[in-house]
Design a protein around this motif. Structure first.
Motif, PDB file in Angstrom:
ATOM      1  N   MET A   1     -14.373  -4.262   3.095  1.00 21.03           N
ATOM      2  CA  MET A   1     -14.224  -3.003   2.628  1.00 21.03           C
ATOM      3  C   MET A   1     -14.314  -2.873   0.976  1.00 21.03           C
ATOM      4  O   MET A   1     -15.123  -2.080   0.721  1.00 21.03           O
TER       5      MET A   1
ATOM      6  N   LEU B   1     -15.490   0.033   7.738  1.00 21.94           N
ATOM      7  CA  LEU B   1     -14.101  -0.056   8.207  1.00 21.94           C
ATOM      8  C   LEU B   1     -14.112  -0.927   9.623  1.00 21.94           C
ATOM      9  O   LEU B   1     -13.118  -1.738   9.663  1.00 21.94           O
TER      10      LEU B   1
ATOM     11  N   CYS C   1     -16.079  -6.762   8.413  1.00 20.24           N
ATOM     12  CA  CYS C   1     -16.378  -5.590   7.574  1.00 20.24           C
ATOM     13  C   CYS C   1     -15.614  -5.946   6.108  1.00 20.24           C
ATOM     14  O   CYS C   1     -14.529  -6.747   6.294  1.00 20.24           O
TER      15      CYS C   1
ATOM     16  N   ASP D   1     -18.279   3.679   8.517  1.00 24.16           N
ATOM     17  CA  ASP D   1     -18.273   3.910   7.022  1.00 24.16           C
ATOM     18  C   ASP D   1     -17.165   4.824   6.912  1.00 24.16           C
ATOM     19  O   ASP D   1     -17.238   6.068   7.005  1.00 24.16           O
TER      20      ASP D   1
ATOM     21  N   LYS E   1     -17.834   1.770   2.300  1.00 19.90           N
ATOM     22  CA  LYS E   1     -16.559   1.392   2.788  1.00 19.90           C
ATOM     23  C   LYS E   1     -16.588   0.966   4.515  1.00 19.90           C
ATOM     24  O   LYS E   1     -16.174   1.736   5.158  1.00 19.90           O
TER      25      LYS E   1
ATOM     26  N   SER F   1     -11.551  -5.783   7.005  1.00 20.48           N
ATOM     27  CA  SER F   1     -10.903  -4.990   7.942  1.00 20.48           C
ATOM     28  C   SER F   1     -11.443  -5.207   9.264  1.00 20.48           C
ATOM     29  O   SER F   1     -10.941  -6.303   9.982  1.00 20.48           O
TER      30      SER F   1
END
Length: 91
Positions: A41, A72, A39, A85, A70, A25
Motif C-alpha cells: 500500500m 488493498l 499488495c 485499489d 493504494k 496488505s
C-alpha cells in the motif's frame, strides 16, 4: 517443501527493507506459476515473489500498464490477477 509457506518465509526479508514492502496488505498465491502476490500500500504496487528463487518482481510498472494507487487486496485465478485499489475505489 512446496506451496505458499516457503515463499512467505523467503519474502519476509523484503518486508520493511529499503526498496522492499512498506505496509503490506492483501496476499494471494498462484500455485500454477508458483508466485506469491502481496499488495504494497505505501509504495502503490503489487509485488510477486518466486517460490523457486525468492526473487521479487514488481507488477504494474511500465508503459501501458495500470498502476494501483493504494492496492488493498489481490486475487489470482487461472493466471489472471485482480487488485482492489482503496484510493481509486476500483478493481
Amino acid at each position: 517443501m512446496s506451496g505458499a509457506f516457503p515463499v512467505v518465509y523467503r519474502a519476509k526479508r523484503w518486508i520493511g527493507a529499503e526498496g522492499g514492502l512498506q505496509r503490506p496488505s492483501g496476499a494471494a498465491y498462484d500455485s500454477r506459476e508458483k508466485l506469491l502476490y502481496i499488495c504494497d500500500m505505501e509504495n502503490g504496487r503489487v509485488a510477486a515473489f518466486g517460490e523457486a528463487d525468492g526473487s521479487l518482481r514488481i507488477l504494474g510498472a511500465g508503459t501501458g500498464r495500470v498502476k494501483p494507487v493504494k492496492p488493498l487486496a489481490v486475487s489470482v485465478k487461472e493466471g489472471r490477477i485482480a487488485v482492489t485499489d482503496a484510493e481509486e475505489n476500483a478493481v
